[in-house]
Design a protein around this motif. Sequence first.
Motif, PDB file in Angstrom:
ATOM      1  N   THR A  81       0.839  -1.195   0.000  1.00  0.00           N
ATOM      2  CA  THR A  81       0.000   0.000   0.000  1.00  0.00           C
ATOM      3  C   THR A  81       0.875   1.246   0.000  1.00  0.00           C
ATOM      4  O   THR A  81       2.011   1.227   0.496  1.00  0.00           O
ATOM      5  CB  THR A  81      -0.924   0.021   1.234  1.00  0.00           C
ATOM      6  OG1 THR A  81      -1.819   1.131   1.127  1.00  0.00           O
ATOM      7  CG2 THR A  81      -0.122   0.165   2.520  1.00  0.00           C
ATOM      8  N   LEU A  82       0.364   2.299  -0.588  1.00  0.00           N
ATOM      9  CA  LEU A  82       1.076   3.574  -0.600  1.00  0.00           C
ATOM     10  C   LEU A  82       0.916   4.268   0.749  1.00  0.00           C
ATOM     11  O   LEU A  82      -0.152   4.219   1.363  1.00  0.00           O
ATOM     12  CB  LEU A  82       0.545   4.488  -1.700  1.00  0.00           C
ATOM     13  CG  LEU A  82       0.771   4.047  -3.146  1.00  0.00           C
ATOM     14  CD1 LEU A  82       0.061   4.997  -4.081  1.00  0.00           C
ATOM     15  CD2 LEU A  82       2.254   4.004  -3.468  1.00  0.00           C
ATOM     16  N   VAL A  83       1.980   4.898   1.194  1.00  0.00           N
ATOM     17  CA  VAL A  83       1.905   5.756   2.376  1.00  0.00           C
ATOM     18  C   VAL A  83       1.409   7.099   1.870  1.00  0.00           C
ATOM     19  O   VAL A  83       2.177   7.902   1.336  1.00  0.00           O
ATOM     20  CB  VAL A  83       3.276   5.860   3.068  1.00  0.00           C
ATOM     21  CG1 VAL A  83       3.175   6.751   4.300  1.00  0.00           C
ATOM     22  CG2 VAL A  83       3.776   4.480   3.456  1.00  0.00           C
ATOM     23  N   GLY A  84       0.096   7.353   1.996  1.00  0.00           N
ATOM     24  CA  GLY A  84      -0.565   8.420   1.272  1.00  0.00           C
ATOM     25  C   GLY A  84       0.010   9.800   1.459  1.00  0.00           C
ATOM     26  O   GLY A  84       0.052  10.597   0.535  1.00  0.00           O
ATOM     27  N   TYR A  85       0.461  10.135   2.671  1.00  0.00           N
ATOM     28  CA  TYR A  85       0.870  11.519   2.898  1.00  0.00           C
ATOM     29  C   TYR A  85       2.219  11.858   2.261  1.00  0.00           C
ATOM     30  O   TYR A  85       2.699  12.967   2.396  1.00  0.00           O
ATOM     31  CB  TYR A  85       0.898  11.839   4.396  1.00  0.00           C
ATOM     32  CG  TYR A  85       1.835  10.983   5.228  1.00  0.00           C
ATOM     33  CD1 TYR A  85       3.208  11.149   5.159  1.00  0.00           C
ATOM     34  CD2 TYR A  85       1.324  10.008   6.084  1.00  0.00           C
ATOM     35  CE1 TYR A  85       4.050  10.373   5.918  1.00  0.00           C
ATOM     36  CE2 TYR A  85       2.167   9.236   6.845  1.00  0.00           C
ATOM     37  CZ  TYR A  85       3.531   9.415   6.766  1.00  0.00           C
ATOM     38  OH  TYR A  85       4.362   8.640   7.510  1.00  0.00           O
ATOM     39  N   THR A  86       2.844  10.893   1.560  1.00  0.00           N
ATOM     40  CA  THR A  86       4.064  11.252   0.827  1.00  0.00           C
ATOM     41  C   THR A  86       3.749  12.232  -0.292  1.00  0.00           C
ATOM     42  O   THR A  86       4.650  12.805  -0.886  1.00  0.00           O
ATOM     43  CB  THR A  86       4.746  10.009   0.236  1.00  0.00           C
ATOM     44  OG1 THR A  86       3.803   9.328  -0.605  1.00  0.00           O
ATOM     45  CG2 THR A  86       5.220   9.072   1.319  1.00  0.00           C
ATOM     46  N   ALA A 136       9.029   3.997   9.968  1.00  0.00           N
ATOM     47  CA  ALA A 136      10.262   3.219   9.909  1.00  0.00           C
ATOM     48  C   ALA A 136      10.163   2.048   8.946  1.00  0.00           C
ATOM     49  O   ALA A 136      11.168   1.625   8.358  1.00  0.00           O
ATOM     50  CB  ALA A 136      10.628   2.728  11.310  1.00  0.00           C
ATOM     51  N   ASP A 137       8.955   1.480   8.787  1.00  0.00           N
ATOM     52  CA  ASP A 137       8.823   0.300   7.933  1.00  0.00           C
ATOM     53  C   ASP A 137       8.477   0.659   6.487  1.00  0.00           C
ATOM     54  O   ASP A 137       8.185  -0.225   5.681  1.00  0.00           O
ATOM     55  CB  ASP A 137       7.764  -0.638   8.496  1.00  0.00           C
ATOM     56  CG  ASP A 137       6.390   0.022   8.578  1.00  0.00           C
ATOM     57  OD1 ASP A 137       6.318   1.262   8.445  1.00  0.00           O
ATOM     58  OD2 ASP A 137       5.400  -0.705   8.775  1.00  0.00           O
ATOM     59  N   ALA A 138       8.483   1.936   6.151  1.00  0.00           N
ATOM     60  CA  ALA A 138       8.171   2.348   4.785  1.00  0.00           C
ATOM     61  C   ALA A 138       9.378   2.127   3.880  1.00  0.00           C
ATOM     62  O   ALA A 138      10.529   2.232   4.288  1.00  0.00           O
ATOM     63  CB  ALA A 138       7.749   3.811   4.748  1.00  0.00           C
ATOM     64  N   VAL A 139       9.081   1.824   2.618  1.00  0.00           N
ATOM     65  CA  VAL A 139      10.111   1.600   1.602  1.00  0.00           C
ATOM     66  C   VAL A 139       9.947   2.657   0.523  1.00  0.00           C
ATOM     67  O   VAL A 139       8.825   2.923   0.077  1.00  0.00           O
ATOM     68  CB  VAL A 139       9.991   0.190   0.993  1.00  0.00           C
ATOM     69  CG1 VAL A 139      11.055  -0.015  -0.084  1.00  0.00           C
ATOM     70  CG2 VAL A 139      10.106  -0.875   2.065  1.00  0.00           C
ATOM     71  N   LEU A 140      11.046   3.260   0.120  1.00  0.00           N
ATOM     72  CA  LEU A 140      10.996   4.277  -0.932  1.00  0.00           C
ATOM     73  C   LEU A 140      10.907   3.601  -2.292  1.00  0.00           C
ATOM     74  O   LEU A 140      11.781   2.829  -2.681  1.00  0.00           O
ATOM     75  CB  LEU A 140      12.228   5.174  -0.871  1.00  0.00           C
ATOM     76  CG  LEU A 140      12.282   6.311  -1.910  1.00  0.00           C
ATOM     77  CD1 LEU A 140      11.136   7.287  -1.679  1.00  0.00           C
ATOM     78  CD2 LEU A 140      13.628   7.022  -1.848  1.00  0.00           C
ATOM     79  N   GLY A 141       9.833   3.875  -3.020  1.00  0.00           N
ATOM     80  CA  GLY A 141       9.673   3.308  -4.357  1.00  0.00           C
ATOM     81  C   GLY A 141      10.431   4.112  -5.392  1.00  0.00           C
ATOM     82  O   GLY A 141      10.894   5.220  -5.139  1.00  0.00           O
ATOM     83  N   ARG A 142      10.523   3.548  -6.572  1.00  0.00           N
ATOM     84  CA  ARG A 142      11.327   4.210  -7.602  1.00  0.00           C
ATOM     85  C   ARG A 142      10.648   5.452  -8.168  1.00  0.00           C
ATOM     86  O   ARG A 142      11.270   6.241  -8.875  1.00  0.00           O
ATOM     87  CB  ARG A 142      11.657   3.228  -8.725  1.00  0.00           C
ATOM     88  CG  ARG A 142      10.480   2.726  -9.520  1.00  0.00           C
ATOM     89  CD  ARG A 142      10.955   1.749 -10.579  1.00  0.00           C
ATOM     90  NE  ARG A 142       9.852   1.276 -11.398  1.00  0.00           N
ATOM     91  CZ  ARG A 142      10.006   0.395 -12.387  1.00  0.00           C
ATOM     92  NH1 ARG A 142      11.208  -0.092 -12.647  1.00  0.00           N
ATOM     93  NH2 ARG A 142       8.976   0.007 -13.098  1.00  0.00           N
ATOM     94  N   GLU A 177       7.616   7.723  -4.234  1.00  0.00           N
ATOM     95  CA  GLU A 177       6.575   7.506  -3.238  1.00  0.00           C
ATOM     96  C   GLU A 177       7.026   6.437  -2.248  1.00  0.00           C
ATOM     97  O   GLU A 177       7.745   5.500  -2.612  1.00  0.00           O
ATOM     98  CB  GLU A 177       5.283   7.064  -3.915  1.00  0.00           C
ATOM     99  CG  GLU A 177       4.717   8.072  -4.900  1.00  0.00           C
ATOM    100  CD  GLU A 177       3.630   7.473  -5.757  1.00  0.00           C
ATOM    101  OE1 GLU A 177       2.454   7.690  -5.460  1.00  0.00           O
ATOM    102  OE2 GLU A 177       3.971   6.773  -6.725  1.00  0.00           O
ATOM    103  N   HIS A 178       6.590   6.563  -1.013  1.00  0.00           N
ATOM    104  CA  HIS A 178       6.874   5.546  -0.015  1.00  0.00           C
ATOM    105  C   HIS A 178       5.733   4.523   0.007  1.00  0.00           C
ATOM    106  O   HIS A 178       4.557   4.882  -0.138  1.00  0.00           O
ATOM    107  CB  HIS A 178       7.033   6.166   1.378  1.00  0.00           C
ATOM    108  CG  HIS A 178       8.359   6.841   1.576  1.00  0.00           C
ATOM    109  ND1 HIS A 178       8.596   8.133   1.166  1.00  0.00           N
ATOM    110  CD2 HIS A 178       9.515   6.384   2.139  1.00  0.00           C
ATOM    111  CE1 HIS A 178       9.846   8.468   1.459  1.00  0.00           C
ATOM    112  NE2 HIS A 178      10.419   7.422   2.047  1.00  0.00           N
ATOM    113  N   VAL A 179       6.100   3.268   0.177  1.00  0.00           N
ATOM    114  CA  VAL A 179       5.114   2.193   0.260  1.00  0.00           C
ATOM    115  C   VAL A 179       5.359   1.388   1.527  1.00  0.00           C
ATOM    116  O   VAL A 179       6.464   1.393   2.086  1.00  0.00           O
ATOM    117  CB  VAL A 179       5.168   1.268  -0.977  1.00  0.00           C
ATOM    118  CG1 VAL A 179       4.917   2.042  -2.250  1.00  0.00           C
ATOM    119  CG2 VAL A 179       6.510   0.547  -1.045  1.00  0.00           C
ATOM    120  N   ARG A 180       4.308   0.711   1.961  1.00  0.00           N
ATOM    121  CA  ARG A 180       4.429  -0.192   3.099  1.00  0.00           C
ATOM    122  C   ARG A 180       4.014  -1.582   2.634  1.00  0.00           C
ATOM    123  O   ARG A 180       2.957  -1.750   2.022  1.00  0.00           O
ATOM    124  CB  ARG A 180       3.550   0.274   4.261  1.00  0.00           C
ATOM    125  CG  ARG A 180       3.659  -0.637   5.489  1.00  0.00           C
ATOM    126  CD  ARG A 180       2.726  -0.201   6.602  1.00  0.00           C
ATOM    127  NE  ARG A 180       3.211   0.992   7.265  1.00  0.00           N
ATOM    128  CZ  ARG A 180       2.545   2.133   7.352  1.00  0.00           C
ATOM    129  NH1 ARG A 180       1.351   2.227   6.783  1.00  0.00           N
ATOM    130  NH2 ARG A 180       3.042   3.164   8.001  1.00  0.00           N
TER     131      ARG A 180
END
Length: 268
Positions: free
Chosen positions: A165-170, A182-188, A191-194
């Motif tokens: 899922t997208l971390v919406g507030y990015t 802390a558990d979010a991953v930066l997508g290419r 956007e950050h995703v979880r």
Amino acid sequence: MGSSTATGDERLLPVGLRGKHSIRVCIDRGGTFTDCVGVFPVTPTAEHPGAERTVVVKLLSEDPTHYPDAPREGIRRILEAATGLAHARDALLDTSNLESIRMGTTVATNALLERKGEPCALVITRGFGDLLRIGNQARPRIFDLSIAKPDVLYQQVVEVDERVTLVGYTMDPRPGARAPPADAVLGRSGEHVRVLATPDWDAVREQLQQVHAAGIRSIAVCLMHAYTFTAHEDEVSRIAQEIGFSHVTLSSQLSPMVKIVPRAHSAT
């Protein structure tokens, strides 16, 4: 069927230009015929003042008793017409005289329209197996009482138990307004995703082995938010290639765009 030129024009590529990549070739590879056009410089004469000669070759796209591949055969005949030298049909072609080769084809379009392509399976996030049958809810003829929808292009569906899922507030326009969890991953895409659920890769392997055992050798992979987070699609591809699938299409490579429906359509 053979080559044709302007009436009586048999001029050859000048000796001084041999081996200097001077012949341009364009090819239209259709389902029935293949048309090849070769253009190369020649020495103007009183009868033929033009500085270029055009050679046209028309071939059957499938003629295995005479040649294995129509575009290659067309290039071979153009080289013979341009140089005046024989080029053996079963030998490698000397490309030193070729400047460029451009080819367009309707083969893929014909296969799509006639449903004669390679049987394939769709690999998609669990719960979205019927996504392409549902589509995006567009109704261009909303009052039509008899709507015929085109069938999907795949024969089987594999649903992978994964969820990202997208971390919406990015998307907050204020840079650095909030730090990602802390558990979010930066997508290419930036956007950050979880990752909510990581697939059981042993289960995925078993699912793909069943598809392979059914005789399907081509799969299209389209997972949620893979346009920015590709790790799950990449792992599915690795497993599929280990199993022996000859063709694996990833939506994240072919069409890395937002919206899963057009991404899945492109992949299949």
